[in-house]
Design a protein around this motif. Structure first.
Motif, mmCIF file in Angstrom:
data_model
loop_
_atom_site.group_PDB
_atom_site.id
_atom_site.type_symbol
_atom_site.label_atom_id
_atom_site.label_comp_id
_atom_site.label_asym_id
_atom_site.label_seq_id
_atom_site.Cartn_x
_atom_site.Cartn_y
_atom_site.Cartn_z
ATOM 1 N N ASN A 1 1.910 35.434 -62.770
ATOM 2 C CA ASN A 1 2.626 34.725 -61.712
ATOM 3 C C ASN A 1 1.825 33.522 -61.231
ATOM 4 N N GLY A 2 2.354 32.806 -60.257
ATOM 5 C CA GLY A 2 1.709 31.591 -59.787
ATOM 6 C C GLY A 2 0.420 31.809 -59.044
ATOM 7 N N ASN A 3 0.129 33.065 -58.676
ATOM 8 C CA ASN A 3 -1.106 33.378 -57.962
ATOM 9 C C ASN A 3 -2.102 34.099 -58.870
ATOM 10 N N GLN A 4 -1.945 33.898 -60.167
ATOM 11 C CA GLN A 4 -2.829 34.459 -61.187
ATOM 12 C C GLN A 4 -2.754 35.974 -61.282
ATOM 13 N N ILE B 1 -1.712 16.673 -52.591
ATOM 14 C CA ILE B 1 -2.066 17.247 -53.891
ATOM 15 C C ILE B 1 -0.956 18.153 -54.405
ATOM 16 N N ASP B 2 -0.279 18.878 -53.518
ATOM 17 C CA ASP B 2 0.737 19.835 -53.980
ATOM 18 C C ASP B 2 1.908 19.143 -54.678
ATOM 19 N N GLU B 3 2.065 17.819 -54.488
ATOM 20 C CA GLU B 3 3.121 17.093 -55.202
ATOM 21 C C GLU B 3 2.843 17.030 -56.696
ATOM 22 N N PHE B 4 1.583 17.221 -57.098
ATOM 23 C CA PHE B 4 1.204 17.085 -58.505
ATOM 24 C C PHE B 4 0.898 18.437 -59.162
ATOM 25 N N VAL B 5 1.186 19.512 -58.452
ATOM 26 C CA VAL B 5 0.983 20.859 -58.996
ATOM 27 C C VAL B 5 2.303 21.366 -59.566
ATOM 28 N N ASP B 6 2.258 21.925 -60.765
ATOM 29 C CA ASP B 6 3.476 22.430 -61.406
ATOM 30 C C ASP B 6 4.203 23.439 -60.516
ATOM 31 N N THR C 1 1.942 30.425 -45.728
ATOM 32 C CA THR C 1 2.475 29.240 -45.050
ATOM 33 C C THR C 1 2.317 27.956 -45.849
ATOM 34 N N GLY C 2 1.527 27.972 -46.915
ATOM 35 C CA GLY C 2 1.288 26.766 -47.696
ATOM 36 C C GLY C 2 2.368 26.527 -48.740
ATOM 37 N N VAL C 3 2.245 25.425 -49.446
ATOM 38 C CA VAL C 3 3.179 25.085 -50.531
ATOM 39 C C VAL C 3 2.724 25.700 -51.844
ATOM 40 N N VAL C 4 1.398 25.751 -52.057
ATOM 41 C CA VAL C 4 0.814 26.269 -53.292
ATOM 42 C C VAL C 4 0.244 27.660 -53.016
#
Length: 520
Positions: A203-206, A432-437, A358-361
């Motif tokens: 998943n996205g959180n490894q 930075i989160d704009e450039f994370v998949d 609460t974050g985007v990533v």
């Protein structure tokens, strides 16, 4: 009871099915009065039935003479399930003239052994297991709609062949995970053995994301092909061994493996060719033969046609095997159900935890980005345009944040900004989160676990009890010689965390309990 007579009734594959085999035991001869006298302590709840059966001491042939054959052969069926089997076991023991003790006595499993197992070394043992594979498969499909569950049975022998399980919740959630799967197989530890094949994602959180698994009778080409075909329907060579023997030292073999790993991880074709040349030169003809049938795109980062997302090993599959280790010794129906419960608990826990983010990533990826930010603080970044930057690290690189590229190449390979990209993005003033998949975003993580894996209550069993028109026999198995292995055999050269022994004080992979060093 005749000498050399023993019975073992074990079955983990079908409702109302009993499997009987013969094992060794000593002669047990007890008269009817003795059995009748001790029936309350020996048989527990069956005491009243035993008293009735033992009421006669007449030496003439009795109507109960047929009781000696109520348990007869392998594959014998008891239509009324456990209740009928208990009744047959009591009658069988009376007519054969011996006593037994219940080891387990419930609606799913009955085990008994001879009361003289200590005094006369009698090894007589009997076990009847009520299994419910047919029922469970139909119930799983009913309660978890759109799941892909496929059971195959040999139509001639009626023996179990293979079972594929992938719940709809897992299939739906995989669409929001990185499109990389870790495929592996591991052995089962139950009476009927078999192999468990699995497909695991991240998943996205490894974290691990189990997508599908299969139980097969053996690990062979046909079963692997079948598993991959099933997998495709839901998701529309070891170099070191080449140098074994022949006078090659361990250090030389490890050197070849290290060079091969360096070539595989090289991010650019130029660097790959450089590393590969060194590998061929030092490895000679053996390396050349090994590489002849090994396409570069199958193992090299530089030639990969897709995005590996930084995954270069099957550690996730090994972690999955460790996660379900307590299930692998269970009968097949219980194993499948316990794995469903594990998945159900995982989905609930991660769905709850992600609701507090609460974050985007995802949190672990935020930690990684923060580490990159700290590492790049001292670097000098020059702007070439609004989107192109030159980062003066060692060596210097060019970063294009519009195209999501960096001349060091890990950004393109991993789908996640490298340390140079993080420095350039911070310099640009953008988030930075704009450039994370998308796969690393909290939104994708929540989507992965939004569907529900539903419970399968046993109270619904009667609705499916008569659905199958034949019994499923267990697959033929042969016990391997030697004591079964409990721990995974590590690969040679595998990195192991070093610890300091409390006895000898040396660094290694042993502790005070397993230390074999001689002390002066």
């Amino acid at each position: 009871m005749r000498k050399n007579l023993g019975i073992s009734l074990i079955s983990a594959f079908e409702l109302k099915f009993v499997d009987i085999s013969v094992s060794d035991s000593k002669t047990v001869s007890l008269d009817c009065k003795t059995v009748s006298h001790d029936c309350d302590t020996v048989f527990g709840n069956e005491g009243s039935a035993i008293t009735t059966y033992c009421s006669s001491t007449n030496s003439r042939a009795l109507l109960s003479s047929s009781w000696s054959s109520v348990i007869t052969h392998v594959g014998q069926r008891f239509e009324r399930g456990v209740a009928e089997f208990r009744d047959a076991l009591c009658k069988f023991s009376i007519e054969r003239g011996f006593k037994f003790d219940y080891m387990r006595n419930n609606n799913g499993r009955v085990e008994a052994q001879c009361s003289n197992r200590y005094s006369d070394d009698c090894r007589w043992y009997i076990c009847a297991t009520v299994s419910k594979l047919h029922w469970y498969i139909e119930a799983a499909r009913s309660f978890n709609h759109r799941s892909h569950i496929d059971l195959e049975v040999d139509q001639v022998s009626k023996r179990f062949q293979r079972l594929f399980v992938s719940y709809h919740a897992c299939i739906h959630g995989f669409n929001h995970c990185r499109p990389v799967l870790f495929i592996d197989g591991t052995f089962l530890k139950g009476r009927f053995k078999g192999i468990l094949l699995s497909a695991t994602a991240k998943n996205g959180n490894q974290g691990l994301y189990p997508l599908a698994y299969a139980v097969v009778d053996s690990e062979n080409y046909d079963n692997w092909l079948w598993f991959l075909e099933q997998l495709r329907s839901i998701v529309q060579r070891n170099l070191r061994d080449k140098f074994s023997g022949g006078g090659f030292s361990n250090s030389y073999r490890e050197r070849m493996v290290w060079l091969f790993r360096e070539s595989a991880h090289a991010p650019t074709i130029a660097l790959f060719n450089q590393k590969l040349e060194v590998l061929k030169r030092e490895g000679g003809a053996i390396v050349q033969r090994f590489l002849d049938g090994l396409p570069f795109e199958n193992w090299s980062n530089a030639h990969s046609v897709g995005c590996r997302y930084g995954e270069m090993s099957s550690n996730a599959a090994e972690s999955f095997n460790a996660w379900i280790v307590d299930c692998r010794s269970l009968p097949i129906t219980r194993m499948v159900d316990n794995m469903r419960i594990k998945l159900m608990n995982m989905f609930v826990t991660r769905r709850t935890d992600s609701g507090e983010w609460t974050g985007v990533v995802c949190p672990k990826m935020i930690e990684k980005l923060q580490g990159y930010t700290d590492e790049s603080r001292s670097w000098n970044i020059k702007r070439s345009s609004d989107t192109i930057f030159e980062v003066f690290s060692d060596p210097s690189v060019c970063v294009d944040i519009c195209k999501s590229t960096c001349s060091c190449f890990p950004w393109q390979l991993n789908g996640f900004p490298c340390v140079h990209a993080v420095a350039a993005i911070n310099r640009s003033g953008r988030r930075i989160d704009e450039f994370v998949d998308y796969y690393f975003h909290v939104a994708a993580f929540r989507k992965s676990y939004e569907e529900v894996i539903h419970p399968i209550p046993t109270s619904m069993r009667l609705e499916y009890e008569n659905s199958a028109n034949f019994d499923i026999l267990p697959p033929p198995t042969k016990r391997q010689p030697g004591r079964p292995k409990k721990r995974r055999i590590r690969s040679r050269g595998e990195q192991v965390r070093m610890i300091r022994c409390g006895r000898c004080g040396k660094l290694g992979n042993h502790n005070k309990k397993t230390c074999k060093e001689s002390l002066v």
